[in-house]
Design an enzyme around this catalytic site. Structure first.
Site, PDB file in Angstrom:
ATOM      1  N   GLY A 100      -7.485   3.580   2.994  1.00 35.25           N
ATOM      2  CA  GLY A 100      -7.678   2.551   1.966  1.00 35.25           C
ATOM      3  C   GLY A 100      -8.934   2.703   1.136  1.00 35.25           C
TER       4      GLY A 100
ATOM      5  CG  ASP B 142      -1.679   1.226   1.406  1.00 35.63           C
ATOM      6  OD1 ASP B 142      -2.329   1.640   0.437  1.00 35.63           O
ATOM      7  OD2 ASP B 142      -1.652   1.816   2.516  1.00 35.63           O
TER       8      ASP B 142
ATOM      9  CG  ASN C   2      -4.041  12.533  -6.084  1.00 34.18           C
ATOM     10  OD1 ASN C   2      -4.050  13.225  -7.103  1.00 34.18           O
ATOM     11  ND2 ASN C   2      -5.004  12.597  -5.177  1.00 34.18           N
TER      12      ASN C   2
ATOM     13  CG  ASP D  76      -1.911   2.465   6.409  1.00 32.03           C
ATOM     14  OD1 ASP D  76      -2.312   2.077   5.294  1.00 32.03           O
ATOM     15  OD2 ASP D  76      -2.048   3.643   6.797  1.00 32.03           O
TER      16      ASP D  76
ATOM     17  CB  SER E 176      -4.203   7.273  -3.915  1.00 28.43           C
ATOM     18  OG  SER E 176      -4.053   8.614  -4.317  1.00 28.43           O
TER      19      SER E 176
ATOM     20  CG  ASP F 137      -2.013   7.423   0.323  1.00 28.81           C
ATOM     21  OD1 ASP F 137      -1.061   8.121  -0.049  1.00 28.81           O
ATOM     22  OD2 ASP F 137      -3.073   7.334  -0.303  1.00 28.81           O
TER      23      ASP F 137
ATOM     24  NE  ARG G  48     -10.030  12.118  -4.770  1.00 33.20           N
ATOM     25  CZ  ARG G  48      -9.566  12.436  -5.983  1.00 33.20           C
ATOM     26  NH1 ARG G  48     -10.228  13.302  -6.749  1.00 33.20           N
ATOM     27  NH2 ARG G  48      -8.438  11.910  -6.427  1.00 33.20           N
TER      28      ARG G  48
HETATM   29  C1  BG6 Z   1      -5.918   5.647  -0.179  1.00 32.27           C
HETATM   30  C2  BG6 Z   1      -5.994   6.384   1.131  1.00 32.27           C
HETATM   31  O1  BG6 Z   1      -4.616   5.256  -0.426  1.00 32.27           O
HETATM   32  O2  BG6 Z   1      -6.376   6.478  -1.251  1.00 32.27           O
HETATM   33  C3  BG6 Z   1      -7.405   6.893   1.352  1.00 32.27           C
HETATM   34  O3  BG6 Z   1      -5.634   5.505   2.187  1.00 32.27           O
HETATM   35  C4  BG6 Z   1      -7.819   7.763   0.168  1.00 32.27           C
HETATM   36  O4  BG6 Z   1      -7.443   7.635   2.561  1.00 32.27           O
HETATM   37  C5  BG6 Z   1      -7.718   6.951  -1.117  1.00 32.27           C
HETATM   38  O5  BG6 Z   1      -9.176   8.212   0.351  1.00 32.27           O
HETATM   39  C6  BG6 Z   1      -8.093   7.746  -2.361  1.00 32.27           C
HETATM   40  O6  BG6 Z   1      -7.145   8.751  -2.550  1.00 32.27           O
HETATM   41  P1  BG6 Z   1      -7.252   9.894  -3.652  1.00 32.27           P
HETATM   42  O7  BG6 Z   1      -5.856  10.456  -3.696  1.00 32.27           O
HETATM   43  O8  BG6 Z   1      -7.639   9.247  -4.955  1.00 32.27           O
HETATM   44  O9  BG6 Z   1      -8.271  10.861  -3.185  1.00 32.27           O
HETATM   45 MG    MG Z   2      -2.782   3.147   3.574  1.00 31.94          MG
END
Ligand code: BG6
Ligand code: MG
Length: 217
Positions: free
Chosen positions: A46, A9, A118, A170, A116, A11, A49
């Site tokens: 995890g 993972d 991002n 995590d 994510s 984040d 959004r």
């Molecule tokens: C995960 C995070 O990796 O990505 C979450 O643990 C987050 O908290 C999710 O909501 C989505 O992220 P993003 O960057 O697409 O908004």
């Molecule tokens: Mg995480």
């Protein structure tokens, strides 16, 4: 079953962005006068959004329209994207580089499995965009953790069957996703509270001590 690939993972495992997600959501919640705290934030680990927003809105005093939800997600993401611009390789969590390099030396294939959208920007910022053999992220899935999809895509990209993969997470949602994918689920941090975890680590470096994952295996 011998492990051949390790899926990380991002984040909260590789980098401290879990704190930045928290800051950005807290700013949005503050603006909307919605109660938000670290315990609620742990439920966002995890998950996507939109699902994160829905969890935060459980505390809201009113119903939000779909258009308003989109605005709130954009507000949070704009803030979050600003925050991740400041990330540098120094934000990589302790011992992560040593663990990645050792696994490579031991000929494990390594991947990112992140919900994510991002993820690639973050990996670029911290200098790890070309470090992994595969990256599966939120741009490739419609169902985020606890669905197993992101990890199954990562395994496919590593050209490994799920049973040959271990996941480091995590998030409780990520541990569940790993189990549903048929992989070994290794918990650090908040995920240790998940009773689905196969193994719980105090620090990521302890990964190198596992029988399943050391070169004597
Ligand atoms: C995960 C995070 O990796 O990505 C979450 O643990 C987050 O908290 C999710 O909501 C989505 O992220 P993003 O960057 O697409 O908004
Ligand atoms: Mg995480």
């Amino acid at each position: 079953m011998a492990i051949k690939g390790v899926i990380f993972d991002l984040d909260g495992v590789i980098v401290t962005t879990d704190q930045l997600h928290y800051q950005a959501w807290a700013k949005m919640a503050d603006k909307e006068k919605i109660y938000f705290n670290k315990e609620i934030n742990n439920r966002l680990r995890g998950v996507s959004r939109l699902e994160s927003l829905e969890i935060i809105l459980e505390q809201a005093q009113r119903i939000y329209s779909e258009a308003e939800k989109q605005e709130l997600m954009d507000y949070k993401n704009n803030r979050y994207v600003q925050l991740i611009q400041n990330l540098t390789p120094e934000d990589i969590l302790p011992d992560v580089l040593e663990v990645l390099n050792t696994l490579k030396t031991w000929n494990y294939r390594i991947a990112i499995g992140s919900s994510s959208k991002n993820a690639k920007i973050i990996l670029q910022q911290i200098g790890l965009l070309n470090t992994f053999d595969a990256i599966a992220d939120g741009t490739e899935i419609t169902r985020s953790k606890p669905h197993p999809d992101v990890f199954l895509i990562a395994a496919q990209k590593l050209e490994l069957k799920p049973t040959f993969c271990a996941v480091i997470e995590d998030a409780a949602a990520g541990i569940e996703a790993a189990k549903r994918a048929g992989m070994k689920a290794i918990a650090i941090g908040d995920a240790a509270k998940s009773n689905l975890a196969d193994i719980r680590l105090n620090t990521i470096k302890d990964l190198l001590k596992l029988d399943e994952l050391n070169n004597c295996d």
